[in-house]
Design a protein around this motif. Structure first.
Motif, short mmCIF file in Angstrom:
data_model
loop_
_atom_site.label_atom_id
_atom_site.label_comp_id
_atom_site.label_asym_id
_atom_site.label_seq_id
_atom_site.Cartn_x
_atom_site.Cartn_y
_atom_site.Cartn_z
N GLN A 119 -64.90 80.76 40.57
CA GLN A 119 -65.57 82.06 40.67
C GLN A 119 -67.06 81.98 40.35
O GLN A 119 -67.85 82.78 40.81
N SER A 120 -67.44 81.03 39.51
CA SER A 120 -68.86 80.86 39.17
C SER A 120 -69.06 79.42 38.71
O SER A 120 -68.09 78.70 38.44
N GLY A 121 -70.32 79.03 38.59
CA GLY A 121 -70.61 77.71 38.03
C GLY A 121 -70.11 77.62 36.60
O GLY A 121 -69.62 76.57 36.16
N PHE A 122 -70.23 78.73 35.89
CA PHE A 122 -69.79 78.74 34.49
C PHE A 122 -68.28 78.47 34.39
O PHE A 122 -67.84 77.59 33.65
N THR A 123 -67.50 79.21 35.19
CA THR A 123 -66.05 78.99 35.10
C THR A 123 -65.66 77.63 35.67
O THR A 123 -64.63 77.07 35.29
N ASN A 145 -77.41 69.83 27.51
CA ASN A 145 -76.54 70.33 28.58
C ASN A 145 -76.32 71.84 28.49
O ASN A 145 -76.42 72.44 27.42
N HIS A 146 -76.01 72.41 29.64
CA HIS A 146 -75.86 73.86 29.76
C HIS A 146 -74.71 74.41 28.90
O HIS A 146 -73.72 73.72 28.65
N ALA A 147 -74.86 75.67 28.52
CA ALA A 147 -73.86 76.35 27.67
C ALA A 147 -72.44 76.25 28.26
O ALA A 147 -71.47 76.12 27.51
N SER A 148 -72.32 76.30 29.58
CA SER A 148 -70.98 76.26 30.17
C SER A 148 -70.34 74.88 30.01
O SER A 148 -69.11 74.76 29.93
N ILE A 149 -71.17 73.83 29.96
CA ILE A 149 -70.63 72.49 29.68
C ILE A 149 -70.17 72.44 28.22
O ILE A 149 -69.09 71.92 27.90
N THR A 196 -73.69 65.28 32.22
CA THR A 196 -75.11 65.66 32.19
C THR A 196 -75.41 66.74 33.21
O THR A 196 -74.78 66.79 34.27
N ASP A 197 -76.38 67.60 32.90
CA ASP A 197 -76.98 68.44 33.93
C ASP A 197 -77.74 67.51 34.87
O ASP A 197 -78.32 66.51 34.42
N GLY A 198 -77.80 67.85 36.16
CA GLY A 198 -78.64 67.09 37.09
C GLY A 198 -80.10 67.47 36.90
O GLY A 198 -80.98 66.63 36.80
N PHE A 200 -82.25 70.08 34.30
CA PHE A 200 -82.04 70.87 33.08
C PHE A 200 -82.67 72.24 33.26
O PHE A 200 -83.83 72.36 33.67
N SER A 201 -81.87 73.27 32.93
CA SER A 201 -82.20 74.62 33.40
C SER A 201 -83.36 75.27 32.67
O SER A 201 -83.95 76.21 33.20
N MET A 202 -83.70 74.83 31.48
CA MET A 202 -84.79 75.48 30.76
C MET A 202 -86.10 74.71 30.86
O MET A 202 -87.18 75.27 30.70
N VAL A 225 -71.78 65.20 36.79
CA VAL A 225 -73.12 65.80 36.85
C VAL A 225 -73.03 67.25 37.32
O VAL A 225 -72.34 67.56 38.30
N ASP A 226 -73.71 68.12 36.58
CA ASP A 226 -73.75 69.55 36.93
C ASP A 226 -75.06 69.81 37.66
O ASP A 226 -76.13 69.85 37.05
N ASP A 227 -74.95 70.00 38.96
CA ASP A 227 -76.12 70.16 39.83
C ASP A 227 -76.45 71.62 40.12
O ASP A 227 -76.97 71.93 41.21
N ALA A 228 -76.18 72.49 39.18
CA ALA A 228 -76.45 73.92 39.42
C ALA A 228 -77.87 74.15 39.94
O ALA A 228 -78.08 74.91 40.88
N HIS A 229 -78.84 73.48 39.32
CA HIS A 229 -80.24 73.70 39.72
C HIS A 229 -80.75 72.65 40.68
O HIS A 229 -81.94 72.61 40.99
N ALA A 230 -79.86 71.77 41.15
CA ALA A 230 -80.28 70.78 42.13
C ALA A 230 -79.67 71.08 43.50
O ALA A 230 -80.21 70.65 44.52
N GLY A 256 -71.46 72.03 41.38
CA GLY A 256 -72.62 72.73 41.94
C GLY A 256 -72.40 74.22 41.81
O GLY A 256 -71.28 74.67 41.55
N THR A 257 -73.46 74.98 41.98
CA THR A 257 -73.29 76.43 41.97
C THR A 257 -73.62 77.00 43.34
O THR A 257 -74.45 76.45 44.07
N LEU A 258 -72.96 78.08 43.66
CA LEU A 258 -73.23 78.81 44.90
C LEU A 258 -74.05 80.06 44.59
O LEU A 258 -74.31 80.87 45.46
N SER A 259 -74.45 80.19 43.32
CA SER A 259 -75.09 81.43 42.84
C SER A 259 -76.61 81.35 42.81
O SER A 259 -77.26 82.36 42.55
N LYS A 260 -77.16 80.18 43.01
CA LYS A 260 -78.62 80.06 42.86
C LYS A 260 -79.24 79.80 44.24
O LYS A 260 -79.41 80.74 45.00
N ALA A 261 -79.56 78.55 44.58
CA ALA A 261 -80.18 78.32 45.90
C ALA A 261 -79.29 78.78 47.04
O ALA A 261 -79.79 79.22 48.08
N1 PMP Z 1 -74.70 75.04 34.95
C1 PMP Z 1 -76.03 75.13 34.79
C2 PMP Z 1 -76.81 73.90 34.49
C3 PMP Z 1 -76.68 76.37 34.94
O1 PMP Z 1 -77.99 76.49 34.77
C4 PMP Z 1 -75.90 77.51 35.25
C5 PMP Z 1 -76.54 78.88 35.48
N2 PMP Z 1 -77.15 79.46 34.43
C6 PMP Z 1 -74.54 77.36 35.39
C7 PMP Z 1 -73.96 76.12 35.25
C8 PMP Z 1 -73.67 78.54 35.69
O2 PMP Z 1 -73.72 78.85 37.05
P1 PMP Z 1 -73.28 80.29 37.56
O3 PMP Z 1 -74.46 81.19 37.39
O4 PMP Z 1 -72.89 80.05 38.98
O5 PMP Z 1 -72.14 80.72 36.71
#
Ligand code: PMP
Length: 414
Positions: A119-123, A145-149, A196-198, A200-202, A225-230, A256-261
């Protein structure tokens, strides 16, 4: 039952949740309270937020796909054909052909055997990690690494160790120790997962994936590798960091995420077929939460086609990124260690970061302040992301405002 008697006055309302009010007061006093900003327009380069017309640098909408006509049309057609909701979780009756078509397209796009959408990158992260690693295993994770990891690791029962941010030597040491000493009971770890994040989101820096892969291979560990931002940003047609570093076949799990790019909503995992099969059996968000509306899957599928067929969008994203970063640096701002469109403007303390963002908004530019606990206490910053959709004039107007407000607050020389 109705008794007809006068209802009793409610108990003093503050008692059970009084601690929340107290904590909120503390956050406000420490300048760590985040109000929600509300848009009354689509999330484009120009938005109306809290009633004010501004240029936005505040979205993750890297390619402007959230309003791309091909995605909008695909969503509308799916709504008409299949309804607005999927009706069930994937494992009951919530899997439609469009869900599986998207997964097949993602697997082909990423050059792997299979993909599964959450449903989301987080889940996705909180669903995948506990399935892949458990008590007999070890997770070795980058410090930033991201909070969801982090939540995914907490939900797994696997022991974990943290390596210093992007420090491949430290990672090697931890892997060597883990392989030499094994678990506290002396048994060897069943498997080791390096996470690892691919990107890093911040900070917008890129993980040193080639070094990470070599270290993992030396100690028989798998890489996640979490490529949310890649996704949609790095690699050929936005295939991500694995493609960027030409590491196909050497990374076990890509998220990967479908919520960003990609511009819509969702997360996906790409990897071997056994991973997909096992996640369908055991991935808790997959099993226990309703699947995406068909329109979401259809729009994501259209987005993958756009990535393949309109590479000029990613070229424009990167030329805008260079123009904006160079502009900020020549104004004297510190953009940290960013190597991607995520460009932080380092400020230091939270109060100044919040003031900076508020003044920029008054000047017609929306850049979000990011404060503790998302970043360290002394690492408050504004986080900017330019998109492929920004015009040169919009970027120049943003730079002009950054210069003006930065000088006013004494952040750059006058
Ligand atoms: N992983 C990383 C590295 C992210 O930056 C984010 C988004 N904040 C997520 C996962 C979560 O992605 P989503 O917004 O699709 O839940």
């Amino acid at each position: 039952m109705t008794t007809g008697s006068t209802p009793r006055a409610p108990r003093a309302s503050t008692a059970p949740l009084a601690h929340l009010a107290a904590e909120l007061d503390e956050l406000k006093a420490a300048h760590l309270y985040r109000p929600l900003r509300v848009m009354s327009t689509a999330n484009r380069t120009r938005v109306t937020v809290d009633g004010r017309d501004v240029i936005s640098l505040a979205s993750n909408n890297y390619l402007g796909l959230n309003t791309h006509p091909r995605l909008v049309e695909a969503a509308e057609a799916a709504n008409r054909a299949f309804g607005v909701g999927s009706g069930a979780v994937r494992t009951i009756s919530g899997t439609m052909t469009i869900h599986e078509e998207l997964e097949a397209a993602l697997a082909a796009f990423k050059h792997v055997e299979a993909a599964l959408v959450f449903q989301s990158g987080f889940t996705c992260n909180t669903g995948v990690i506990p399935v892949v690693a458990g008590e007999p295993d070890l997770i070795v994770s980058d410090q930033l690494n991201h909070a969801s990891i982090i939540d995914g690791m907490r939900l797994s029962k696997a022991p974990r160790v943290i390596y210093r941010h992007k420090d491949v030597e430290h990672l090697r040491e931890l892997l060597a120790t883990a392989r030499r000493e094994g678990r506290p009971d002396g048994e060897p770890y069943r498997s080791i997962l390096v996470v690892t994040d691919g990107v890093f989101s911040m900070d917008g820096d890129i993980a040193p994936l080639p070094g990470i892969v070599e270290a993992a291979e030396a100690f028989d560990a798998a890489v996640f590798v979490d490529d949310a931002h890649a996704s949609g940003v790095l690699g050929r047609n936005g295939r991500g960091t694995v493609d960027h570093f030409d590491l196909h076949g050497r990374i076990a799990i890509q998220v990967g995420t479908l919520s960003k790019a990609i511009g819509v909503l969702g997360g996906y995992v790409a990897g071997p077929l056994v991973l997909r099969d096992m996640l369908i059996q055991r991935g808790r968000p997959f099993l226990f939460s309703t699947s995406h509306p068909p329109a979401v899957a259809a729009a994501c599928l259209a987005a993958i086609r756009v990535l393949e067929e309109e590479p000029e969008l990613i070229e424009r994203l990167w030329s805008n990124t260079r123009r904006f970063k160079d502009g900020l640096r020549s104004l004297g701002f510190d953009t940290g260690v960013s190597e991607t469109p995520i460009t932080p403007v380092m400020v230091g303390d939270s109060a100044t970061a919040i003031r900076f963002a508020a003044r920029l908004l008054e000047e017609g530019v929306w850049a979000t302040s990011v404060v503790y606990p998302t970043v360290p206490l002394d690492g408050a910053r504004l986080r900017t992301i330019v998109t492929a959709a920004h015009s040169d004039d919009e970027l120049d107007a943003c730079l002009e405002a950054f210069g003006r407000v930065g000088r006013e607050l004494g952040l750059v020389a006058g």
